[in-house]
Design an enzyme around this catalytic site. Sequence first.
Site, PDB file in Angstrom:
ATOM      1  N   ASP A  36      -8.766 -39.245   6.244  1.00 20.60           N
ATOM      2  CA  ASP A  36      -9.820 -38.693   7.096  1.00 20.60           C
ATOM      3  C   ASP A  36     -10.840 -37.905   6.297  1.00 20.60           C
ATOM      4  OD1 ASP A  36      -8.902 -39.729   9.439  1.00 20.60           O
ATOM      5  OD2 ASP A  36      -7.907 -37.906  10.130  1.00 20.60           O
ATOM      6  N   LYS A  58     -14.486 -39.343  10.432  1.00 23.43           N
ATOM      7  CA  LYS A  58     -15.218 -39.247  11.691  1.00 23.43           C
ATOM      8  C   LYS A  58     -16.196 -38.085  11.624  1.00 23.43           C
ATOM      9  CE  LYS A  58     -11.210 -40.955  14.269  1.00 23.43           C
ATOM     10  NZ  LYS A  58     -10.188 -40.633  15.269  1.00 23.43           N
ATOM     11  N   MET A 173     -13.335 -26.889  15.743  1.00 23.00           N
ATOM     12  CA  MET A 173     -14.529 -27.745  15.740  1.00 23.00           C
ATOM     13  C   MET A 173     -15.401 -27.506  16.966  1.00 23.00           C
ATOM     14  SD  MET A 173     -14.093 -29.409  12.883  1.00 23.00           S
ATOM     15  CE  MET A 173     -14.981 -30.959  12.871  1.00 23.00           C
TER      16      MET A 173
END
Length: 482
Positions: A36, A58, A173
Amino acid sequence: MKTGKVFLVGAGPGDVGLITVKGMEAIKQAEVILYDRLANPKLLEYATGDCELIYCGKLPDRHILRQENINDLLVEKALAGKIVVRLKGGDPGVFGRVGEEAAALALYQIPFEIVPGISSGIAAPLYAGIPVTHRDHAESFAVVTAHDKSKEGKPLLDWEGLVRGVDTIAFYMGVGNLPFICENLVNQGKPASTPVILIQWGTFGRQKTLQGTLADISEKVLKAKFTNPAIILVGEVISLREKISWFESKPLYGRQILLARTGESVSGMAQHLMDQGADVIEFPKWKKTVLPVDLKKVSSYDKILFTSPESVGEFFSAVFENGVDIRKIHADFFGASTKSVKALNDRGFIAQLAEEMPETGNLLIVGDDSILRRNSENANLMVTSKKELDFQFLPIFKRMLEEADGNTMVFPSSASVEPFIEALRESDIDTVELLKDLQVVSMGKQTMAAVEAAGLPSHGMPEKATKEALVDYLAGHLIKDV
Protein backbone atom coordinates in the site's frame (compact mmCIF):
# COMPACT_ATOMS: atom_id res chain seq x y z
CA MET A 1 0.25 -27.47 -8.34
CA LYS A 2 0.60 -26.88 -4.62
CA THR A 3 -1.30 -23.87 -3.31
CA GLY A 4 0.87 -21.09 -1.89
CA LYS A 5 0.34 -19.10 1.26
CA VAL A 6 -0.58 -15.50 2.03
CA PHE A 7 0.68 -13.33 4.89
CA LEU A 8 -1.47 -10.28 5.63
CA VAL A 9 1.17 -8.09 7.26
CA GLY A 10 0.99 -4.84 9.16
CA ALA A 11 3.95 -2.69 8.08
CA GLY A 12 3.65 -0.34 11.04
CA PRO A 13 3.25 3.44 10.85
CA GLY A 14 6.32 4.41 8.75
CA ASP A 15 9.57 4.06 10.65
CA VAL A 16 10.97 0.82 9.18
CA GLY A 17 12.26 -0.18 12.62
CA LEU A 18 8.69 -0.51 13.88
CA ILE A 19 7.73 -3.53 11.77
CA THR A 20 7.43 -6.74 13.77
CA VAL A 21 10.06 -9.49 13.54
CA LYS A 22 7.41 -11.82 12.08
CA GLY A 23 6.43 -9.21 9.51
CA MET A 24 10.04 -8.79 8.41
CA GLU A 25 10.49 -12.57 8.14
CA ALA A 26 7.44 -12.73 5.85
CA ILE A 27 8.88 -10.00 3.59
CA LYS A 28 12.22 -11.80 3.31
CA GLN A 29 10.61 -15.04 2.11
CA ALA A 30 7.98 -13.48 -0.15
CA GLU A 31 7.78 -14.25 -3.85
CA VAL A 32 5.09 -11.60 -4.41
CA ILE A 33 4.40 -8.46 -2.35
CA LEU A 34 1.27 -6.34 -2.79
CA TYR A 35 1.96 -3.11 -0.92
CA ASP A 36 0.00 0.00 0.00
CA ARG A 37 0.87 3.67 -0.21
CA LEU A 38 1.30 4.01 3.56
CA ALA A 39 3.66 1.03 3.90
CA ASN A 40 7.17 2.48 3.86
CA PRO A 41 8.69 1.46 0.48
CA LYS A 42 12.08 0.98 2.16
CA LEU A 43 10.70 -2.27 3.58
CA LEU A 44 10.62 -3.67 0.05
CA GLU A 45 14.42 -3.59 -0.05
CA TYR A 46 14.47 -6.55 2.33
CA ALA A 47 12.69 -8.74 -0.22
CA THR A 48 14.62 -11.08 -2.50
CA GLY A 49 15.89 -9.70 -5.81
CA ASP A 50 13.38 -11.71 -7.85
CA CYS A 51 10.33 -10.90 -5.71
CA GLU A 52 7.44 -9.43 -7.72
CA LEU A 53 6.32 -6.05 -6.32
CA ILE A 54 2.77 -4.84 -7.01
CA TYR A 55 1.62 -1.36 -5.97
CA CYS A 56 -1.91 -1.20 -4.57
CA GLY A 57 -1.72 2.39 -3.34
CA LYS A 58 -4.85 4.39 -2.78
CA LEU A 59 -5.32 8.14 -2.77
CA PRO A 60 -8.51 10.01 -1.87
CA ASP A 61 -9.07 11.02 -5.50
CA ARG A 62 -7.97 7.83 -7.26
CA HIS A 63 -7.38 4.13 -6.76
CA ILE A 64 -4.49 2.25 -8.34
CA LEU A 65 -6.21 -1.07 -7.60
CA ARG A 66 -9.71 -1.41 -6.19
CA GLN A 67 -10.24 -3.70 -3.23
CA GLU A 68 -11.94 -6.41 -5.29
CA ASN A 69 -8.97 -6.43 -7.69
CA ILE A 70 -6.57 -6.79 -4.74
CA ASN A 71 -8.58 -9.72 -3.41
CA ASP A 72 -8.50 -11.38 -6.83
CA LEU A 73 -4.73 -10.89 -7.13
CA LEU A 74 -4.09 -12.44 -3.73
CA VAL A 75 -6.10 -15.48 -4.73
CA GLU A 76 -4.49 -15.70 -8.18
CA LYS A 77 -0.92 -15.52 -6.92
CA ALA A 78 -1.52 -17.98 -4.08
CA LEU A 79 -3.23 -20.50 -6.36
CA ALA A 80 -0.14 -20.26 -8.58
CA GLY A 81 1.86 -21.64 -5.65
CA LYS A 82 3.47 -18.35 -4.54
CA ILE A 83 4.33 -17.10 -1.06
CA VAL A 84 2.46 -13.80 -1.03
CA VAL A 85 2.71 -10.85 1.35
CA ARG A 86 0.01 -8.23 1.52
CA LEU A 87 1.84 -5.30 3.12
CA LYS A 88 -0.46 -2.75 4.73
CA GLY A 89 0.39 0.44 6.61
CA GLY A 90 -0.14 0.37 10.37
CA ASP A 91 -2.10 -2.62 11.64
CA PRO A 92 -4.11 -4.62 9.09
CA GLY A 93 -7.05 -4.95 11.48
CA VAL A 94 -7.45 -1.20 12.05
CA PHE A 95 -9.28 0.22 9.03
CA GLY A 96 -7.12 -2.02 6.85
CA ARG A 97 -9.93 -4.10 5.27
CA VAL A 98 -8.05 -7.24 6.19
CA GLY A 99 -11.34 -9.00 6.92
CA GLU A 100 -12.37 -8.76 3.29
CA GLU A 101 -9.04 -10.09 2.05
CA ALA A 102 -9.00 -12.94 4.55
CA ALA A 103 -12.57 -13.89 3.59
CA ALA A 104 -11.61 -14.04 -0.10
CA LEU A 105 -8.69 -16.35 0.72
CA ALA A 106 -10.83 -18.53 2.99
CA LEU A 107 -13.37 -18.95 0.18
CA TYR A 108 -10.69 -20.67 -1.91
CA GLN A 109 -9.26 -22.54 1.12
CA ILE A 110 -5.94 -20.73 0.71
CA PRO A 111 -3.79 -20.86 3.87
CA PHE A 112 -3.05 -17.46 5.34
CA GLU A 113 -1.73 -15.74 8.43
CA ILE A 114 -2.52 -12.28 9.75
CA VAL A 115 0.54 -10.50 11.21
CA PRO A 116 -0.39 -7.55 13.45
CA GLY A 117 1.40 -4.23 13.13
CA ILE A 118 1.78 -1.11 15.26
CA SER A 119 -1.16 1.16 14.56
CA SER A 120 -0.56 4.77 13.54
CA GLY A 121 -3.16 6.01 16.03
CA ILE A 122 -0.87 4.96 18.88
CA ALA A 123 2.59 5.31 17.30
CA ALA A 124 2.21 8.75 15.70
CA PRO A 125 1.13 10.40 18.99
CA LEU A 126 4.04 8.74 20.82
CA TYR A 127 6.49 10.11 18.23
CA ALA A 128 4.92 13.50 18.86
CA GLY A 129 5.46 13.10 22.63
CA ILE A 130 1.90 12.07 23.53
CA PRO A 131 0.87 8.79 25.19
CA VAL A 132 -2.77 8.15 24.32
CA THR A 133 -3.50 7.14 27.93
CA HIS A 134 -2.22 8.57 31.21
CA ARG A 135 -3.66 7.98 34.63
CA ASP A 136 -3.85 11.71 35.34
CA HIS A 137 -5.34 12.72 32.00
CA ALA A 138 -6.87 9.85 30.03
CA GLU A 139 -8.15 6.45 31.13
CA SER A 140 -9.79 5.55 27.83
CA PHE A 141 -8.82 5.68 24.17
CA ALA A 142 -10.70 5.15 20.91
CA VAL A 143 -9.69 4.82 17.27
CA VAL A 144 -12.29 6.17 14.89
CA THR A 145 -12.61 6.34 11.13
CA ALA A 146 -12.98 9.94 10.00
CA HIS A 147 -14.84 9.09 6.80
CA ASP A 148 -17.17 6.37 5.64
CA LYS A 149 -18.10 4.88 2.25
CA SER A 150 -21.12 7.14 1.74
CA LYS A 151 -21.16 9.65 -1.10
CA GLU A 152 -20.50 12.53 1.30
CA GLY A 153 -17.89 10.55 3.22
CA LYS A 154 -19.12 11.91 6.58
CA PRO A 155 -18.73 9.31 9.36
CA LEU A 156 -21.92 8.13 11.07
CA LEU A 157 -20.73 7.89 14.66
CA ASP A 158 -22.12 7.82 18.18
CA TRP A 159 -20.87 11.33 18.88
CA GLU A 160 -22.59 11.47 22.28
CA GLY A 161 -20.91 8.20 23.31
CA LEU A 162 -17.49 9.46 22.18
CA VAL A 163 -17.83 12.66 24.19
CA ARG A 164 -19.22 11.02 27.34
CA GLY A 165 -17.20 7.81 27.41
CA VAL A 166 -13.79 8.43 25.79
CA ASP A 167 -10.93 10.64 27.01
CA THR A 168 -8.60 10.44 23.98
CA ILE A 169 -9.88 10.00 20.41
CA ALA A 170 -7.73 9.26 17.36
CA PHE A 171 -9.42 9.99 14.04
CA TYR A 172 -7.79 8.34 11.02
CA MET A 173 -7.37 10.17 7.68
CA GLY A 174 -9.89 12.86 8.52
CA VAL A 175 -8.37 16.20 7.48
CA GLY A 176 -11.12 16.83 4.92
CA ASN A 177 -13.83 16.22 7.53
CA LEU A 178 -12.15 18.12 10.37
CA PRO A 179 -14.78 20.92 10.63
CA PHE A 180 -17.52 18.26 10.74
CA ILE A 181 -15.67 16.36 13.48
CA CYS A 182 -15.07 19.45 15.62
CA GLU A 183 -18.64 20.64 15.24
CA ASN A 184 -20.15 17.32 16.34
CA LEU A 185 -17.85 16.94 19.33
CA VAL A 186 -18.63 20.47 20.56
CA ASN A 187 -22.37 20.03 19.94
CA GLN A 188 -22.34 16.94 22.16
CA GLY A 189 -20.64 18.75 25.03
CA LYS A 190 -16.90 18.56 24.42
CA PRO A 191 -15.41 21.92 25.51
CA ALA A 192 -14.32 24.07 22.58
CA SER A 193 -11.00 24.55 24.41
CA THR A 194 -10.18 20.81 24.20
CA PRO A 195 -6.68 20.35 22.72
CA VAL A 196 -6.37 18.89 19.22
CA ILE A 197 -3.23 17.92 17.33
CA LEU A 198 -2.76 16.74 13.75
CA ILE A 199 0.23 14.49 13.08
CA GLN A 200 1.15 14.11 9.42
CA TRP A 201 3.41 11.27 8.22
CA GLY A 202 3.81 10.14 11.83
CA THR A 203 7.10 8.36 12.75
CA PHE A 204 8.77 9.42 9.46
CA GLY A 205 11.55 12.00 9.52
CA ARG A 206 9.16 14.26 7.63
CA GLN A 207 6.62 14.10 10.45
CA LYS A 208 4.80 17.41 10.93
CA THR A 209 2.41 18.48 13.65
CA LEU A 210 -0.20 21.21 13.98
CA GLN A 211 -1.76 21.96 17.35
CA GLY A 212 -4.87 23.87 18.35
CA THR A 213 -8.26 23.41 19.96
CA LEU A 214 -11.65 22.24 18.75
CA ALA A 215 -12.48 25.93 18.31
CA ASP A 216 -9.59 26.94 16.05
CA ILE A 217 -7.88 23.86 14.56
CA SER A 218 -9.97 23.84 11.36
CA GLU A 219 -8.93 27.40 10.52
CA LYS A 220 -5.28 26.58 11.30
CA VAL A 221 -5.38 23.58 8.97
CA LEU A 222 -6.67 25.73 6.11
CA LYS A 223 -3.95 28.32 6.64
CA ALA A 224 -1.19 25.71 6.87
CA LYS A 225 -2.63 23.70 3.94
CA PHE A 226 -2.28 20.62 6.10
CA THR A 227 -3.22 17.37 4.34
CA ASN A 228 -3.52 13.62 4.82
CA PRO A 229 -2.03 11.20 5.70
CA ALA A 230 -2.59 12.42 9.22
CA ILE A 231 -3.87 11.31 12.59
CA ILE A 232 -6.20 13.74 14.38
CA LEU A 233 -5.86 13.37 18.13
CA VAL A 234 -8.36 14.96 20.53
CA GLY A 235 -7.95 15.06 24.30
CA GLU A 236 -6.39 16.69 27.36
CA VAL A 237 -3.45 14.24 27.27
CA ILE A 238 -1.99 16.36 24.46
CA SER A 239 -0.80 18.79 27.16
CA LEU A 240 2.02 16.32 27.99
CA ARG A 241 3.67 17.00 24.65
CA GLU A 242 5.60 20.03 25.91
CA LYS A 243 7.38 17.90 28.52
CA ILE A 244 8.10 14.63 26.75
CA SER A 245 8.45 15.41 23.05
CA TRP A 246 11.51 13.37 22.01
CA PHE A 247 11.49 12.54 18.32
CA GLU A 248 11.41 16.13 17.15
CA SER A 249 14.43 16.85 19.37
CA LYS A 250 16.71 14.56 17.36
CA PRO A 251 19.56 16.44 15.64
CA LEU A 252 18.45 15.62 12.07
CA TYR A 253 14.69 15.88 12.55
CA GLY A 254 13.29 17.60 9.46
CA ARG A 255 16.14 16.49 7.20
CA GLN A 256 14.85 14.66 4.14
CA ILE A 257 17.96 13.21 2.61
CA LEU A 258 18.57 11.70 -0.79
CA LEU A 259 21.61 9.41 -0.46
CA ALA A 260 23.50 8.13 -3.52
CA ARG A 261 24.01 4.40 -3.17
CA THR A 262 26.66 2.12 -4.61
CA GLY A 263 25.89 -1.09 -2.66
CA GLU A 264 22.95 -3.49 -2.87
CA SER A 265 21.76 -3.29 0.74
CA VAL A 266 20.73 -0.51 3.12
CA SER A 267 23.95 1.26 4.08
CA GLY A 268 25.28 1.85 7.57
CA MET A 269 25.33 5.57 6.80
CA ALA A 270 21.63 5.55 5.89
CA GLN A 271 20.77 3.74 9.11
CA HIS A 272 22.83 6.18 11.18
CA LEU A 273 21.14 9.19 9.58
CA MET A 274 17.71 7.67 10.24
CA ASP A 275 18.67 6.96 13.86
CA GLN A 276 19.35 10.71 14.20
CA GLY A 277 15.84 11.60 12.97
CA ALA A 278 16.28 12.03 9.22
CA ASP A 279 14.20 10.62 6.39
CA VAL A 280 16.54 8.87 3.97
CA ILE A 281 15.86 7.78 0.40
CA GLU A 282 18.69 5.69 -1.02
CA PHE A 283 19.06 5.63 -4.79
CA PRO A 284 19.64 3.78 -7.01
CA LYS A 285 18.66 0.25 -6.01
CA TRP A 286 21.02 -2.36 -7.41
CA LYS A 287 20.71 -6.08 -7.90
CA LYS A 288 23.67 -8.40 -8.12
CA THR A 289 24.57 -11.67 -9.77
CA VAL A 290 27.59 -13.45 -8.25
CA LEU A 291 29.97 -14.75 -10.94
CA PRO A 292 32.40 -17.71 -10.91
CA VAL A 293 36.04 -16.65 -10.58
CA ASP A 294 39.39 -18.18 -11.52
CA LEU A 295 41.61 -18.49 -8.45
CA LYS A 296 44.51 -20.41 -10.03
CA LYS A 297 46.92 -17.46 -9.88
CA VAL A 298 45.65 -15.84 -6.69
CA SER A 299 48.78 -16.83 -4.72
CA SER A 300 51.07 -15.04 -7.22
CA TYR A 301 50.03 -11.47 -6.30
CA ASP A 302 51.81 -9.09 -3.96
CA LYS A 303 48.83 -6.80 -3.48
CA ILE A 304 45.05 -7.32 -3.66
CA LEU A 305 42.80 -4.25 -3.79
CA PHE A 306 39.13 -4.72 -2.86
CA THR A 307 36.88 -2.07 -4.37
CA SER A 308 33.89 -2.58 -2.04
CA PRO A 309 32.85 -4.40 1.15
CA GLU A 310 30.71 -6.71 -1.01
CA SER A 311 33.74 -7.73 -3.08
CA VAL A 312 35.50 -8.84 0.12
CA GLY A 313 32.70 -11.25 0.96
CA GLU A 314 32.42 -12.52 -2.62
CA PHE A 315 36.17 -13.14 -2.84
CA PHE A 316 36.44 -15.13 0.37
CA SER A 317 33.28 -17.10 -0.38
CA ALA A 318 34.90 -18.14 -3.68
CA VAL A 319 38.14 -19.01 -1.88
CA PHE A 320 36.26 -21.29 0.51
CA GLU A 321 34.02 -22.86 -2.16
CA ASN A 322 37.06 -23.63 -4.34
CA GLY A 323 38.99 -25.21 -1.49
CA VAL A 324 41.83 -22.67 -1.61
CA ASP A 325 43.95 -22.57 1.55
CA ILE A 326 44.00 -18.90 2.61
CA ARG A 327 47.53 -19.38 3.98
CA LYS A 328 48.78 -19.72 0.39
CA ILE A 329 47.65 -16.15 -0.40
CA HIS A 330 50.65 -14.01 0.52
CA ALA A 331 49.40 -10.65 -0.82
CA ASP A 332 48.91 -7.55 1.27
CA PHE A 333 45.25 -6.46 1.36
CA PHE A 334 43.99 -2.97 0.57
CA GLY A 335 40.55 -1.38 0.46
CA ALA A 336 39.26 1.36 -1.81
CA SER A 337 37.25 2.80 1.09
CA THR A 338 37.17 2.69 4.88
CA LYS A 339 34.19 0.33 4.63
CA SER A 340 36.21 -2.08 2.49
CA VAL A 341 39.10 -1.94 4.96
CA LYS A 342 36.69 -2.61 7.83
CA ALA A 343 35.23 -5.61 5.97
CA LEU A 344 38.76 -7.03 5.76
CA ASN A 345 39.52 -6.17 9.40
CA ASP A 346 36.33 -7.96 10.47
CA ARG A 347 37.70 -11.13 8.84
CA GLY A 348 40.91 -10.86 10.85
CA PHE A 349 43.15 -9.21 8.24
CA ILE A 350 45.26 -6.10 8.68
CA ALA A 351 44.38 -3.93 5.69
CA GLN A 352 45.15 -0.40 4.54
CA LEU A 353 43.50 2.17 2.31
CA ALA A 354 44.35 2.18 -1.40
CA GLU A 355 46.28 5.44 -1.17
CA GLU A 356 48.77 3.72 1.17
CA MET A 357 49.44 0.97 -1.37
CA PRO A 358 53.06 0.84 -2.69
CA GLU A 359 53.64 1.21 -6.42
CA THR A 360 55.78 -1.91 -6.74
CA GLY A 361 54.49 -5.48 -6.90
CA ASN A 362 51.86 -7.44 -8.81
CA LEU A 363 48.38 -6.09 -8.24
CA LEU A 364 44.99 -7.82 -8.39
CA ILE A 365 41.86 -5.63 -8.29
CA VAL A 366 38.73 -7.38 -7.00
CA GLY A 367 35.22 -6.00 -7.50
CA ASP A 368 32.01 -6.06 -9.48
CA ASP A 369 31.87 -5.53 -13.24
CA SER A 370 32.26 -1.75 -12.85
CA ILE A 371 36.03 -2.31 -12.44
CA LEU A 372 36.16 -3.23 -16.15
CA ARG A 373 35.78 0.49 -16.89
CA ARG A 374 38.82 1.59 -14.93
CA ASN A 375 42.36 2.09 -16.23
CA SER A 376 44.12 -1.07 -15.09
CA GLU A 377 47.20 -1.41 -17.31
CA ASN A 378 49.37 -2.30 -14.34
CA ALA A 379 46.91 -4.68 -12.68
CA ASN A 380 44.85 -7.78 -13.29
CA LEU A 381 41.11 -7.79 -12.62
CA MET A 382 38.90 -10.29 -10.83
CA VAL A 383 35.20 -9.64 -11.44
CA THR A 384 33.27 -11.31 -8.62
CA SER A 385 29.77 -10.12 -9.50
CA LYS A 386 27.66 -8.27 -12.01
CA LYS A 387 25.78 -5.28 -10.69
CA GLU A 388 22.86 -3.78 -12.57
CA LEU A 389 20.09 -1.32 -11.95
CA ASP A 390 16.97 -2.81 -10.40
CA PHE A 391 14.39 -1.37 -12.77
CA GLN A 392 11.50 -2.61 -10.61
CA PHE A 393 12.43 0.06 -8.04
CA LEU A 394 12.43 3.03 -10.44
CA PRO A 395 8.67 3.73 -10.16
CA ILE A 396 8.92 3.14 -6.40
CA PHE A 397 11.67 5.75 -6.20
CA LYS A 398 9.56 8.25 -8.16
CA ARG A 399 6.66 7.79 -5.75
CA MET A 400 8.99 8.25 -2.77
CA LEU A 401 10.21 11.53 -4.26
CA GLU A 402 6.63 12.70 -4.80
CA GLU A 403 5.62 11.92 -1.21
CA ALA A 404 8.72 13.49 0.34
CA ASP A 405 9.91 17.09 0.35
CA GLY A 406 13.65 16.56 -0.09
CA ASN A 407 16.04 19.20 1.19
CA THR A 408 19.44 17.45 1.32
CA MET A 409 21.61 15.39 -1.06
CA VAL A 410 24.57 13.33 0.17
CA PHE A 411 27.21 11.78 -2.07
CA PRO A 412 29.17 9.29 0.08
CA SER A 413 32.01 8.70 -2.40
CA SER A 414 33.30 9.82 -5.79
CA ALA A 415 32.26 6.41 -7.16
CA SER A 416 28.63 7.18 -6.29
CA VAL A 417 28.27 10.25 -8.53
CA GLU A 418 28.17 8.85 -12.06
CA PRO A 419 25.95 5.81 -11.28
CA PHE A 420 23.51 8.15 -9.53
CA ILE A 421 23.28 10.40 -12.61
CA GLU A 422 22.91 7.43 -14.96
CA ALA A 423 20.14 5.89 -12.86
CA LEU A 424 18.24 9.20 -12.75
CA ARG A 425 18.55 9.34 -16.53
CA GLU A 426 16.93 5.90 -16.70
CA SER A 427 14.10 7.31 -14.58
CA ASP A 428 13.67 10.32 -16.92
CA ILE A 429 14.74 12.65 -14.12
CA ASP A 430 17.12 15.54 -14.75
CA THR A 431 19.81 15.53 -12.06
CA VAL A 432 20.46 19.27 -12.03
CA GLU A 433 16.74 20.02 -11.86
CA LEU A 434 16.29 17.54 -9.00
CA LEU A 435 19.16 18.97 -6.96
CA LYS A 436 18.72 22.68 -7.65
CA ASP A 437 16.89 23.37 -4.37
CA LEU A 438 18.74 20.79 -2.26
CA GLN A 439 21.75 21.25 -0.02
CA VAL A 440 24.36 19.02 -1.68
CA VAL A 441 26.96 17.54 0.68
CA SER A 442 30.01 15.52 -0.37
CA MET A 443 31.99 13.10 1.76
CA GLY A 444 35.55 14.25 1.15
CA LYS A 445 37.51 16.32 -1.35
CA GLN A 446 37.60 13.67 -4.08
CA THR A 447 33.84 13.28 -3.88
CA MET A 448 33.29 17.03 -4.04
CA ALA A 449 35.58 17.23 -7.07
CA ALA A 450 33.55 14.50 -8.81
CA VAL A 451 30.29 16.30 -7.98
CA GLU A 452 31.57 19.61 -9.37
CA ALA A 453 33.09 17.92 -12.44
CA ALA A 454 29.63 16.51 -13.21
CA GLY A 455 28.21 20.04 -13.25
CA LEU A 456 26.14 19.54 -10.09
CA PRO A 457 25.62 22.06 -7.29
CA SER A 458 27.97 21.65 -4.33
CA HIS A 459 27.58 23.19 -0.88
CA GLY A 460 30.22 21.69 1.35
CA MET A 461 31.54 18.65 3.18
CA PRO A 462 32.09 17.48 6.76
CA GLU A 463 35.53 17.72 8.37
CA LYS A 464 36.00 13.96 8.14
CA ALA A 465 34.48 11.38 5.80
CA THR A 466 32.61 9.58 8.60
CA LYS A 467 28.93 9.18 9.32
CA GLU A 468 29.39 10.81 12.74
CA ALA A 469 31.06 13.87 11.17
CA LEU A 470 28.27 14.02 8.59
CA VAL A 471 25.62 14.20 11.33
CA ASP A 472 27.57 17.00 13.06
CA TYR A 473 27.87 18.88 9.77
CA LEU A 474 24.17 18.60 8.91
CA ALA A 475 23.12 19.51 12.45
CA GLY A 476 25.38 22.57 12.39
CA HIS A 477 24.54 23.84 8.89
CA LEU A 478 21.03 25.04 8.26
CA ILE A 479 19.32 23.85 5.11
CA LYS A 480 20.27 26.38 2.46
CA ASP A 481 17.94 28.33 0.27
CA VAL A 482 19.73 27.62 -3.01
